[in-house]
Design an enzyme around this catalytic site. Structure first.
Site, PDB file in Angstrom:
ATOM      1  N   LYS A  51       0.843  -1.207   0.000  1.00  0.00           N
ATOM      2  CA  LYS A  51       0.000   0.000   0.000  1.00  0.00           C
ATOM      3  C   LYS A  51       0.875   1.253   0.000  1.00  0.00           C
ATOM      4  O   LYS A  51       0.616   2.211  -0.745  1.00  0.00           O
ATOM      5  CB  LYS A  51      -0.922   0.003   1.229  1.00  0.00           C
ATOM      6  CG  LYS A  51      -2.049  -1.021   1.133  1.00  0.00           C
ATOM      7  CD  LYS A  51      -2.754  -1.236   2.470  1.00  0.00           C
ATOM      8  CE  LYS A  51      -3.691  -2.439   2.415  1.00  0.00           C
ATOM      9  NZ  LYS A  51      -4.260  -2.810   3.702  1.00  0.00           N
ATOM     10  N   GLN A  95      -4.034  -1.579   9.996  1.00  0.00           N
ATOM     11  CA  GLN A  95      -3.969  -2.884   9.341  1.00  0.00           C
ATOM     12  C   GLN A  95      -4.554  -3.973  10.254  1.00  0.00           C
ATOM     13  O   GLN A  95      -4.166  -4.092  11.414  1.00  0.00           O
ATOM     14  CB  GLN A  95      -2.504  -3.201   8.986  1.00  0.00           C
ATOM     15  CG  GLN A  95      -2.313  -4.486   8.206  1.00  0.00           C
ATOM     16  CD  GLN A  95      -2.989  -4.473   6.836  1.00  0.00           C
ATOM     17  OE1 GLN A  95      -2.945  -3.487   6.112  1.00  0.00           O
ATOM     18  NE2 GLN A  95      -3.640  -5.568   6.480  1.00  0.00           N
ATOM     19  N   ASP A 118     -10.774   3.145   4.790  1.00  0.00           N
ATOM     20  CA  ASP A 118     -11.052   1.704   4.659  1.00  0.00           C
ATOM     21  C   ASP A 118     -12.557   1.436   4.578  1.00  0.00           C
ATOM     22  O   ASP A 118     -12.978   0.350   4.202  1.00  0.00           O
ATOM     23  CB  ASP A 118     -10.487   0.954   5.875  1.00  0.00           C
ATOM     24  CG  ASP A 118      -9.211   0.190   5.537  1.00  0.00           C
ATOM     25  OD1 ASP A 118      -8.998  -0.082   4.341  1.00  0.00           O
ATOM     26  OD2 ASP A 118      -8.451  -0.130   6.466  1.00  0.00           O
TER      27      ASP A 118
END
Ligand code: NAP
Length: 290
Positions: A51, A95, A118
């Site tokens: 990412k 994460q 997200d």
């Protein structure tokens, strides 16, 4: 049969994100994503690295925040609170999965919905369900984008999703039933008695179960579009790393029947990252326009 090239489709989305980033930079805004990784799980490290590399390639900034796996929940929450207040940070990504002693819900709830790139915060999920403006979760949104780019008939199609997680299956079922997409959706899970009965009816079959090779050739209708979300590490002594990545779909058998199929890797994964970049650039544009 066409093998869907997720990398190429994702590249054009990343180009779009890059152009928008260039414009923002000329206006004095550098899109920035804070990425928090607790611990050193190898798969998570590799996702985070991927990412951050993509962000850099698009001209965006990232704050790489690595903390020990034994960080307390309170410490993690205060870290997120500080990032919520930091005007130079447009998006926050924690994460997952988190170390066992940290409540995932608490962490998801702590991220400001304005920075929730997200799309996991309950406010983002609520906006998605209601069809209101908000950040959409990257993997399901990437799958819808993939289907649209391929110009396969989605409107009126019967889409069968295997998996109902908050990350993939459930949000995807919501996006596919939106009026502008208009699929008819069946969602399967471990409580589904005869999985193959359902998968065989799919015009579009999306496997998001996290079980290597779950979808066998005889579970797929001739001509179906097959999207394999699964990323499973299976041991392989011949491979350099001692494992290889396998999807939830038995690619060899299913590709003989499918009209379109995504490979693993190189299918859905690149789309997830591309949609994340779009969310970050959008978060930055929103602060510019505020
Ligand atoms: P998850 O949270 O473990 O959810 C798996 C879902 O599949 C659950 O709803 C489970 O049902 C269902 N399931 C499991 N085995 C099944 C079976 N034999 N029959 C029917 N349903 C079954 O996993 P996830 O986070 O959604 O991820 C799924 C896979 O996608 C994983 O391999 C993950 O690594 C991958 N993934 C890839 C990307 C990407 O960008 N490529 C992004 C996210 C995830 P129950 O609810 O009944 O337990």
């Amino acid at each position: 049969m066409t093998i869907i090239d997720g990398k190429t489709i994702a590249r054009s989305i990343r180009e779009d994100a890059k152009k928008r980033t260039e414009t923002l930079r000329t206006q004095g805004v550098v899109p920035c994503l804070a990425v928090i990784l607790a611990g050193d799980d190898p798969a998570s490290v590799s996702y985070v690295t991927g990412k951050e590399k993509a962000l850099a390639e698009a001209g965006m900034a990232s704050r790489d925040i690595r903390v020990n796996a034994d960080i307390s929940e309170a410490e993690l929450l205060s870290l997120i609170a500080a990032l919520n207040e930091d005007a130079a940070v447009h998006g926050i990504l924690v994460q997952l999965p988190l170390p066992k002693h940290i409540r995932e819900d608490r962490v998801i709830d702590a991220v400001s919905p304005q920075k929730d790139v997200d799309g996991f915060h309950p406010a983002s999920v609520g906006n998605m369900v209601l069809g209101r403006d908000g950040f959409l979760p990257c993997t399901p949104n990437g799958i819808v984008r993939l289907l649209r780019t391929l110009a396969v008939p989605v409107c009126g199609a019967h889409a069968v999703i295997v998996g109902r997680s908050n990350l993939v299956g459930r949000p995807l079922s919501i996006l596919l039933t939106r009026k502008d997409v208009n699929a008819t959706v069946t969602v399967c899970h471990t409580g589904t008695p005869d999985l193959a009965y359902h998968t065989r009816q799919a015009d579009i079959l999306i496997a998001a179960a996290g079980k290597a090779g779950l979808i066998a050739g005889d579970m797929v209708k001739e001509g179906a579009v097959v999207i394999d979300v699964g990323v499973n590490r299976v041991s392989d002594i011949a491979a350099k790393k001692g494992y290889r990545l396998r999807g939830d779909v038995d690619f060899e058998a299913v590709s003989r029947k499918a009209s379109f199929i995504t490979p693993v890797p190189g299918g859905v994964g690149p789309m997830t990252i591309a949609m994340l970049l779009l969310n970050v650039v959008r978060a930055a544009e929103k602060t510019r326009d505020a």
